[in-house]
Design a protein around this motif. Structure first.
Motif, PDB file in Angstrom:
ATOM      1  N   LYS A 169       0.838  -1.202   0.000  1.00 53.44           N
ATOM      2  CA  LYS A 169       0.000   0.000   0.000  1.00 53.44           C
ATOM      3  C   LYS A 169       0.875   1.254   0.000  1.00 53.44           C
ATOM      4  O   LYS A 169       1.858   1.346   0.748  1.00 53.44           O
ATOM      5  N   ASP A 170       0.534   2.206  -0.853  1.00 55.14           N
ATOM      6  CA  ASP A 170       1.203   3.508  -0.951  1.00 55.14           C
ATOM      7  C   ASP A 170       2.663   3.412  -1.412  1.00 55.14           C
ATOM      8  O   ASP A 170       3.448   4.342  -1.191  1.00 55.14           O
ATOM      9  N   LEU A 171       3.025   2.314  -2.092  1.00 52.91           N
ATOM     10  CA  LEU A 171       4.418   2.139  -2.510  1.00 52.91           C
ATOM     11  C   LEU A 171       4.624   2.265  -4.023  1.00 52.91           C
ATOM     12  O   LEU A 171       5.760   2.358  -4.486  1.00 52.91           O
ATOM     13  N   PHE A 172       3.548   2.312  -4.807  1.00 57.52           N
ATOM     14  CA  PHE A 172       3.665   2.276  -6.259  1.00 57.52           C
ATOM     15  C   PHE A 172       3.321   3.625  -6.871  1.00 57.52           C
ATOM     16  O   PHE A 172       2.355   4.274  -6.472  1.00 57.52           O
ATOM     17  N   VAL A 173       4.108   4.043  -7.878  1.00 56.66           N
ATOM     18  CA  VAL A 173       3.829   5.264  -8.627  1.00 56.66           C
ATOM     19  C   VAL A 173       3.925   4.947 -10.115  1.00 56.66           C
ATOM     20  O   VAL A 173       4.806   4.233 -10.556  1.00 56.66           O
ATOM     21  N   THR A 174       2.995   5.508 -10.877  1.00 57.50           N
ATOM     22  CA  THR A 174       2.962   5.265 -12.317  1.00 57.50           C
ATOM     23  C   THR A 174       2.571   6.534 -13.062  1.00 57.50           C
ATOM     24  O   THR A 174       1.766   7.327 -12.568  1.00 57.50           O
ATOM     25  N   PRO A 175       3.123   6.765 -14.246  1.00 56.41           N
ATOM     26  CA  PRO A 175       2.623   7.862 -15.077  1.00 56.41           C
ATOM     27  C   PRO A 175       1.241   7.519 -15.606  1.00 56.41           C
ATOM     28  O   PRO A 175       0.883   6.344 -15.742  1.00 56.41           O
ATOM     29  N   VAL A 212      -0.740   8.279  -9.287  1.00 52.88           N
ATOM     30  CA  VAL A 212      -0.702   8.524 -10.721  1.00 52.88           C
ATOM     31  C   VAL A 212      -0.191   9.946 -10.965  1.00 52.88           C
ATOM     32  O   VAL A 212      -0.741  10.905 -10.426  1.00 52.88           O
ATOM     33  N   VAL A 213       0.884  10.058 -11.750  1.00 54.46           N
ATOM     34  CA  VAL A 213       1.471  11.362 -12.058  1.00 54.46           C
ATOM     35  C   VAL A 213       1.457  11.563 -13.571  1.00 54.46           C
ATOM     36  O   VAL A 213       1.129  10.652 -14.331  1.00 54.46           O
ATOM     37  N   ASP A 214       1.838  12.748 -14.016  1.00 55.07           N
ATOM     38  CA  ASP A 214       1.707  13.072 -15.436  1.00 55.07           C
ATOM     39  C   ASP A 214       2.613  12.228 -16.331  1.00 55.07           C
ATOM     40  O   ASP A 214       2.167  11.667 -17.327  1.00 55.07           O
TER      41      ASP A 214
END
Length: 350
Positions: A169-175, A212-214
């Motif tokens: 939980k709260d460990l993944f980031v993706t465009p 989720v980021v740009d």
């Protein structure tokens, strides 16, 4: 081998950031004249200056490069300007957008000379290399910071399902899928695996704190713990080549999860209506040459389509490609891309 995690100037050239061959702009006519050939491409196109010089010397044409955002933005521009193309040849339309360009009649027929062994494996179904020629490939994959997981005495995830488990939980980031080509590739990977259940998967993924980021640069250099900054997330969407750029003391500090990958293939093609058709055909041939194919890993962080092209030492050891990446046919992508992106946007905005 350059270490991506330690050099921001190198990091920012990987996926969607810009680096140009030549000046990148030209105020002359839209297409190539008798002495120049105009290449329309994405922002990540980059080859050593000596290769530009080699092409210009051998072909007799001056090379002008015009960059147009990522693969999606490039394709959109090519379609919108197909009746009055802004160049002679295009590079960087990938398999997630190629069907749109082909359907719109963007590219002319072209039979390259000197197609390297292995390249035919990447031909688009229904095209067979007649209009779009494969130049390079790579896989968008979830990557993990192995040092972070070791320090926290945790087993890193291995599959797409794992990313929805409470332990991560709260460990993944993706465009995002609507703002970056790797983000779209990741969405397609989940569609390939879960079919109609992909929306349920994304609901669970977002509920588990996925950020989720740009764009790729935001995800990797800002949020990822091995991105060279002060990121707090040890799981990131990146590439199968990424671990070759995080090598320290002979060991990579990151790992690509090969069960999460989606293949991207980049193509080159002569634009219909090109003013310098001869120069355009010469440039496509040049992109398949031994010198260019050998330069692709260091220059653009992608795998060459030539099966005998040499790879840098760290690539051979750490840039491991999946044997069974997720795939979606170009026809399905073309038929459902807009629908899938609208649905995905609704899920993320809730």
């Amino acid at each position: 081998m350059r270490k991506r995690a330690l050099a921001i100037s190198i990091i920012t050239t990987l996926a969607l950031t810009s680096c140009s061959l030549g000046s990148g702009s030209d105020d002359g006519a839209a297409g190539g004249g008798s002495d120049r050939v105009v290449l329309v491409t994405h922002d990540s196109f980059n080859l050593p200056k000596e290769l530009k010089t080699e092409f210009e010397k051998d072909s007799g044409f001056r090379l002008v490069v015009r960059q147009s955002g990522d693969a999606g933005a490039l394709t959109n521009k090519l379609v919108l300007t197909k009746d009055d193309p802004t160049g002679d040849v295009a590079f960087g339309v990938d398999n997630t957008f190629a069907s749109r360009a082909l359907k719109a009649g963007v590219f002319a027929d072209n039979t390259p000379t000197g197609v390297p062994a292995g390249a035919e494996a990447f031909d688009l179904p229904g095209d067979g290399g007649a209009r779009l020629t494969p130049v390079d490939d790579g896989n968008v994959c979830v990557n993990v910071d192995t040092t972070w997981f070791a320090a926290h005495h945790m087993t890193p995830p291995a599959t797409l399902d794992d990313l929805t488990r409470p332990a991560y939980k709260d460990l993944f980031v993706t465009p995002g899928a609507t703002t970056s080509s790797p983000g779209l590739a990741f969405l397609l990977a989940t569609i390939a695996k879960y079919g109609d259940g992909w929306t349920d998967y994304w609901t669970r993924l977002l509920a588990n704190g996925a950020k989720v980021v740009d764009g790729w640069e935001d995800a990797y250099t800002v949020d990822f713990t091995q991105g060279g900054g002060n990121g707090s997330r040890p799981i990131v969407l990146s590439y199968d080549s990424s671990p070759a750029f995080t090598v320290a003391d002979g060991t990579s500090t990151t790992k690509a999860l090969l069960d999460t990958c989606f293949t991207q293939v980049e193509y080159a093609g002569v634009l219909a209506g090109a003013k310098n058709e001869k120069g355009a055909r010469a440039l496509v041939d040049f992109l398949l040459s031994k010198d260019v194919q050998a330069a692709l890993p260091d220059a653009m962080y992608v795998f060459p389509v030539a099966q005998d092209a040499p790879l840098p030492a760290d690539w051979s050891k750490f840039a491991v490609q999946p044997t069974k990446p997720w795939t979606v046919s170009p026809e399905d992508i073309d038929a459902h891309r807009d629908e899938w992106l609208r649905t995905w946007s609704d899920l993320v905005s809730r």
